[in-house]
Design an enzyme around this catalytic site. Structure first.
Site, short mmCIF file in Angstrom:
data_model
loop_
_atom_site.label_atom_id
_atom_site.label_comp_id
_atom_site.label_asym_id
_atom_site.label_seq_id
_atom_site.Cartn_x
_atom_site.Cartn_y
_atom_site.Cartn_z
N GLU A 173 0.71 -1.30 0.18
CA GLU A 173 -0.14 0.13 0.03
C GLU A 173 0.82 1.43 0.16
O GLU A 173 0.64 2.09 0.69
CB GLU A 173 -0.89 -0.20 1.13
CG GLU A 173 -1.93 -1.31 1.21
CD GLU A 173 -3.04 -1.17 2.12
OE1 GLU A 173 -2.98 -0.08 3.12
OE2 GLU A 173 -3.85 -1.86 2.15
N GLU A 292 -5.51 -8.55 -0.44
CA GLU A 292 -6.31 -8.14 0.66
C GLU A 292 -7.65 -7.98 0.46
O GLU A 292 -7.85 -7.19 -0.30
CB GLU A 292 -5.72 -6.80 1.61
CG GLU A 292 -4.27 -7.21 2.17
CD GLU A 292 -3.75 -5.74 3.09
OE1 GLU A 292 -4.86 -5.27 3.65
OE2 GLU A 292 -2.64 -5.79 3.23
#
Length: 499
Positions: A173, A292
């Site tokens: 991320e 995710e």
């Protein structure tokens, strides 16, 4: 009763299922590791401190790959802290989640645990506070046979043979301002390109995953993916996707419609990957790692009250209800419907932290979402048929033309089986479904498994672990090569057929 039709043709294929699409995720976060998969001194643990009850449930899920060690944690991770004699490992403040990490459980322990869990490893490298050199050193420690500084360090730490980890995430991320060392798309794309290039010089057999957007709603979504791939397209193998869904508004029809949002998200990222490929006249195709995904919102209020700098707090411990299991089932169907491009995916996470498995000092139990995950992992392997669904639709608060029926068909030609996964999203009506299976001559219904409950908010607990459990149904039959069935209102279904 509403009616719907599933249309398949054995010669119209979406793609072969990569078993890694049923992966999961363990981060040094909350009680995922400590008290989750690892608890020294517990009567429930083995000689290495691994929870035996957790291992049994993980093996029941048949998890093929587990991403580790993060997640946000990895952007401050010094992997060297996590190896060697435990008494010499430093305790450090862990900035991502505001806790103290004592490093009693580290890289080598995770490798040993993964072997006992019968799973492979998707290892993440720190591209936040560190860079290509540290990633190369970690790869040398894990995969080099011996005769070098870091491979000999691994041997000295009790692992004579290489860990042989072949799947590597290039950070986590990195578009997020919450991330330690977060970067612009250009900065990250260049770093990812050089990290992957250097790592593949050491081990050409590895595959690498570049970070996509942290979620679909990031203001840089789309531009981020395009810019990153413009820098590293020829050097990486996958682009990651992350997305979580919640029902804080207590709007169940809209909550269940999120599988449509997930489907649109995947299609959008595929389009961006292919646009960069076209621009570069690329010969290879970038596939996706949805590493995710899950429902996550139940624990938000409790987490805001946590005091910082504790150890293994009860953090991100969503207690999943029945409607969460319906959406998880639909999201698994969505991943399979994109099996031609989604080759890896990780339900985040595996134990205690937004997880299908929960533990206490006295045992472990299955949350509601455990069941669609388990059945799809076991029986969703084979080739996905291009599954067309004709069903009534509805509009919700955030989505239009949402099908009441989510479904996908997986054909295992080797075993002569056909498995239909289906979710009826209607809260009021059963759904009468038909499917022409005359191409699958001789196939008969083996079992029809249903997960449903009258209470959309029903949960499983240690005291009542079977509040929400699957049951067998007699609603499916084949007559003249045509399948007919009834899917109960708000239900997840698996229909298995075989010769």
């Amino acid at each position: 009763m509403k009616k719907a039709q599933i249309i398949i043709d054995k010669y119209f294929l979406t793609g072969k299922v990569d078993k890694r699409i049923f992966g999961s995720f363990i981060e040094q976060l909350g009680r995922a590791v400590y008290q989750g998969i690892y608890q020294e001194g517990s009567p429930l643990s083995d000689e290495q401190g691994f929870r035996r009850d957790t291992l049994e449930l993980v093996r029941e899920l048949q998890v093929p790959i587990v991403r580790y060690p993060g997640g946000n944690f990895v952007s401050g991770f010094k992997w060297e802290d996590s190896v060697g004699p435990k008494e010499l490992r430093p305790a450090r403040p862990e900035l991502a989640w505001g806790v103290i990490e004592n490093n009693h459980f580290g890289l080598d322990e995770f490798v040993d645990w993964a072997k006992k869990a019968d799973t492979d490893i998707m290892m993440a490298v720190n591209l936040g506070t560190r860079g290509p050199e540290e990633a190369r050193n970690l790869l040398e420690y894990c995969n080099f046979k011996g005769g070098t500084y870091y491979s000999d360090m691994r041997k000295a730490n009790g692992h004579a043979e290489p860990h042989n980890i072949k799947t590597w995430c290039l950070g986590n991320e990195m578009d997020g301002p919450w991330q330690m060392g977060h970067k612009t798309a250009y900065e990250y794309g260049r770093t990812a390109a050089e990290t992957s290039r250097i790592m593949k010089m050491l081990d050409p057999e590895i595959e690498t995953v570049a970070c996509g957007s942290s979620n679909l709603m990031m203001p840089t979504f789309g531009d981020w993916e395009y810019t990153v791939l413009d820098e590293c397209y020829d050097l990486v193998d996958y682009m990651s996707l992350h997305q979580y869904y919640g029902n804080a508004a207590d709007d169940t029809p809209d909550f269940l419609a999120n599988s449509k949002g997930m489907d649109d998200f995947i299609s959008g990222v595929v389009s961006i990957c292919d646009a960069v490929r076209a621009k570069k006249h690329g010969k290879k195709r970038i596939n996706l790692s949805f590493d995710e995904w899950n429902v996550w919102y139940h624990s938000n209020a409790a987490d805001e009250k946590l005091e910082k700098w504790g150890q293994a707090p009860h953090q991100l411990e969503d207690i999943y209800n029945f409607e969460d299991a319906l959406l998880v089932g639909s999201m698994l169907i969505t991943l399979l419907r994109h099996a031609d491009r989604v080759k890896m995916a990780c339900l985040a996470q595996l134990v205690n932290v937004i997880a299908p498995i929960m533990t206490s000092d006295t045992g472990a139990w299955r949350q509601t979402i455990f069941y669609p995950y388990m059945y799809t992992s076991i029986f969703g392997r084979g080739t996905v048929l291009n599954t067309q669904v004709l069903a009534p639709v509805y509009d919700s608060r955030n989505y239009c033309d949402v099908s009441y029926l989510d479904s996908v068909c997986v054909w295992n030609e080797e075993k002569d089986t056909l498995t239909i996964f289906a979710v009826n999203k209607s809260l009021e009506e059963d759904l009468e479904v038909s499917c022409d299976l005359r191409q699958f001559e001789g196939y008969q219904v083996q079992e029809h498994i249903v997960l449903t409950n009258d209470d959309m908010k029903a949960v499983n607990t240690e005291a009542d672990p079977e509040k929400v459990v699957p049951v067998k149904s007699a609603a499916s039959r084949i007559d003249g090569g045509k399948l007919s069935t009834v899917l109960g209102k708000h239900s997840w279904n698996m229909i298995r057929l075989a010769k």
